[in-house]
Design a protein around this motif. Sequence first.
Motif, PDB file in Angstrom:
ATOM      1  N   ALA A  38      49.320   1.026  30.322  1.00 54.80           N
ATOM      2  CA  ALA A  38      49.354   2.434  30.488  1.00 54.80           C
ATOM      3  C   ALA A  38      50.264   3.347  29.606  1.00 54.80           C
ATOM      4  N   ASP A  39      51.193   2.836  29.061  1.00 54.73           N
ATOM      5  CA  ASP A  39      51.819   3.481  27.967  1.00 54.73           C
ATOM      6  C   ASP A  39      50.906   3.872  26.576  1.00 54.73           C
ATOM      7  N   ALA A  40      49.927   2.903  26.345  1.00 55.46           N
ATOM      8  CA  ALA A  40      49.138   3.128  25.273  1.00 55.46           C
ATOM      9  C   ALA A  40      48.015   4.108  25.486  1.00 55.46           C
ATOM     10  N   THR A  41      47.692   4.254  26.739  1.00 54.68           N
ATOM     11  CA  THR A  41      46.775   5.359  26.878  1.00 54.68           C
ATOM     12  C   THR A  41      47.427   6.849  26.353  1.00 54.68           C
ATOM     13  N   PHE A  42      48.518   6.865  26.595  1.00 52.07           N
ATOM     14  CA  PHE A  42      49.111   8.583  26.099  1.00 52.07           C
ATOM     15  C   PHE A  42      49.072   8.599  24.453  1.00 52.07           C
ATOM     16  N   GLU A  43      48.698   7.313  23.803  1.00 53.93           N
ATOM     17  CA  GLU A  43      48.700   7.404  22.571  1.00 53.93           C
ATOM     18  C   GLU A  43      47.256   7.461  21.833  1.00 53.93           C
ATOM     19  N   SER A  44      46.470   7.292  22.697  1.00 53.03           N
ATOM     20  CA  SER A  44      44.857   7.021  22.436  1.00 53.03           C
ATOM     21  C   SER A  44      44.220   8.233  22.130  1.00 53.03           C
ATOM     22  N   VAL A  45      43.130   7.891  21.401  1.00 52.23           N
ATOM     23  CA  VAL A  45      41.969   8.930  20.975  1.00 52.23           C
ATOM     24  C   VAL A  45      41.351   9.346  22.235  1.00 52.23           C
ATOM     25  N   ASP A  46      41.243   8.525  23.216  1.00 51.73           N
ATOM     26  CA  ASP A  46      40.483   8.966  24.409  1.00 51.73           C
ATOM     27  C   ASP A  46      41.465   9.961  25.325  1.00 51.73           C
ATOM     28  N   TYR A  47      42.373  10.031  25.143  1.00 55.67           N
ATOM     29  CA  TYR A  47      43.578  10.982  25.984  1.00 55.67           C
ATOM     30  C   TYR A  47      43.189  12.305  25.194  1.00 55.67           C
ATOM     31  N   ALA A  48      43.128  12.359  24.018  1.00 54.65           N
ATOM     32  CA  ALA A  48      43.114  13.696  23.375  1.00 54.65           C
ATOM     33  C   ALA A  48      41.595  14.169  23.610  1.00 54.65           C
ATOM     34  N   GLU A  49      40.718  13.151  23.600  1.00 55.79           N
ATOM     35  CA  GLU A  49      39.299  13.548  23.802  1.00 55.79           C
ATOM     36  C   GLU A  49      39.330  14.023  25.441  1.00 55.79           C
ATOM     37  N   GLY A  50      39.817  13.316  26.315  1.00 51.94           N
ATOM     38  CA  GLY A  50      39.921  13.995  27.709  1.00 51.94           C
ATOM     39  C   GLY A  50      40.562  15.267  28.017  1.00 51.94           C
ATOM     40  N   ARG A  51      41.463  15.809  27.167  1.00 52.08           N
ATOM     41  CA  ARG A  51      42.003  16.955  27.330  1.00 52.08           C
ATOM     42  C   ARG A  51      41.273  17.827  26.804  1.00 52.08           C
ATOM     43  N   ARG A  52      40.548  17.569  25.773  1.00 56.36           N
ATOM     44  CA  ARG A  52      39.749  18.648  25.038  1.00 56.36           C
ATOM     45  C   ARG A  52      38.623  18.849  25.801  1.00 56.36           C
ATOM     46  N   ALA A  53      37.884  17.790  26.253  1.00 50.95           N
ATOM     47  CA  ALA A  53      36.454  18.053  27.223  1.00 50.95           C
ATOM     48  C   ALA A  53      37.090  18.759  28.701  1.00 50.95           C
ATOM     49  N   PHE A  54      38.134  18.585  28.813  1.00 50.51           N
ATOM     50  CA  PHE A  54      38.582  19.397  30.284  1.00 50.51           C
ATOM     51  C   PHE A  54      38.822  20.825  29.866  1.00 50.51           C
ATOM     52  N   THR A  55      39.455  21.314  28.938  1.00 49.98           N
ATOM     53  CA  THR A  55      39.627  22.375  28.463  1.00 49.98           C
ATOM     54  C   THR A  55      38.425  23.070  27.841  1.00 49.98           C
ATOM     55  N   GLN A  56      37.238  22.402  27.549  1.00 46.71           N
ATOM     56  CA  GLN A  56      36.036  23.046  27.050  1.00 46.71           C
ATOM     57  C   GLN A  56      34.905  22.776  28.209  1.00 46.71           C
ATOM     58  N   LYS A  57      35.417  22.187  29.104  1.00 47.13           N
ATOM     59  CA  LYS A  57      34.595  22.257  30.446  1.00 47.13           C
ATOM     60  C   LYS A  57      33.068  21.433  30.200  1.00 47.13           C
ATOM     61  N   ARG A  58      33.332  20.299  29.545  1.00 43.77           N
ATOM     62  CA  ARG A  58      32.221  19.340  29.151  1.00 43.77           C
ATOM     63  C   ARG A  58      32.513  17.914  29.541  1.00 43.77           C
ATOM     64  N   ARG A  59      31.704  17.236  29.679  1.00 47.46           N
ATOM     65  CA  ARG A  59      31.910  15.854  29.758  1.00 47.46           C
ATOM     66  C   ARG A  59      32.599  14.958  28.697  1.00 47.46           C
ATOM     67  N   PRO A  60      33.432  14.418  28.886  1.00 49.41           N
ATOM     68  CA  PRO A  60      34.128  13.371  27.801  1.00 49.41           C
ATOM     69  C   PRO A  60      33.322  12.341  27.326  1.00 49.41           C
ATOM     70  N   ASP A  61      33.424  12.172  25.727  1.00 49.55           N
ATOM     71  CA  ASP A  61      32.848  10.951  25.218  1.00 49.55           C
ATOM     72  C   ASP A  61      33.825  10.128  25.016  1.00 49.55           C
ATOM     73  N   PHE A  62      34.173   9.030  25.622  1.00 52.21           N
ATOM     74  CA  PHE A  62      35.292   8.033  25.580  1.00 52.21           C
ATOM     75  C   PHE A  62      34.921   7.103  24.421  1.00 52.21           C
ATOM     76  N   SER A  63      35.569   6.848  23.367  1.00 53.72           N
ATOM     77  CA  SER A  63      35.325   5.798  22.503  1.00 53.72           C
ATOM     78  C   SER A  63      36.062   4.521  22.866  1.00 53.72           C
ATOM     79  N   GLY A  64      37.004   4.465  23.778  1.00 56.40           N
ATOM     80  CA  GLY A  64      37.786   3.330  23.646  1.00 56.40           C
ATOM     81  C   GLY A  64      38.763   2.915  23.092  1.00 56.40           C
ATOM     82  N   GLN A  65      39.401   4.132  22.429  1.00 57.77           N
ATOM     83  CA  GLN A  65      40.662   3.968  21.276  1.00 57.77           C
ATOM     84  C   GLN A  65      41.529   4.923  21.463  1.00 57.77           C
TER      85      GLN A  65
END
Length: 268
Positions: free
Chosen positions: A241-268
């Motif tokens: 759970a802690d690792a998710t907050f340091e992940s590339v995907d967490y940053a991608e999820g936040r960007r996608a939310f603000t940009q109102k688009r579907r996120p593209d998760f890499s698993g990293q």
Amino acid sequence: MGAQTSFADGTITAAVTDSGIGRVTINRADKRNALTDAMWRALPAAFAWLTRDKQARVIIIDGAGNRDFSAGADIGEFDTLRKDAETARVYEAGNSAAFAAIRTCPVPVIAAVRGICFGGGFGLAAAADIRIADETARFAIPAARLGLAYPLDAVQDLVRALGDQAARYALYSTREFSALEAKALGCLTALHRPDDLDTEVNALAEAIAEAAPMSVRASKAAINAHSSRDEAAFASASRLADATFESVDYAEGRRAFTQKRRPDFSGQ
């Protein structure tokens, strides 16, 4: 790219799509997908190949032939491989490893059930995270008709799948019950018409595969920790759970939310 392979002389097959949807198929349709000892022992390798080598994000387990999930263990082997307590312990180690491969798989496992789902076949489905069936599905735990007992871990999975009272009833009586009854007991997440089962299961698998893989893995680890009440499992789930907050995907999820688009998760 997608890939596929087989184990135990083709009686267990594994495949993965480009989008990370894995599938393990019990491939012995002429025997109602009854599992031989070799098949039981091949299942952990199939799940490892999908998760470790191919990075599957979700796995579907089903039976070949579009008719049955699995009739359970091949009773024809019992006179030699499960003839007494000593041989049963060796045989059941293979069963338990197969159940554990599903239960502890780091990604969600969906059991797609049609037709017969008996004995050890029911054990495999019970170890899965989610069970979805069509209206032809039938469930039974016939151990008491054969005069044997199931491995402790398999019984625990059945209790989680059915609930305490229904598991007792099923184990003690050996009574067969329908897909509708299984759904009413909470054993099934959903029940569909036969023609719709594959479509619905694939749609769910796609939704899981599109989600953030690290988040999904952390969620499964947390649920398993709750079930096991094991301190090491709680610690591992907390680290994931802690690792998710340091992940590339967490940053991608936040960007996608603000940009109102579907996120593209890499698993990293």
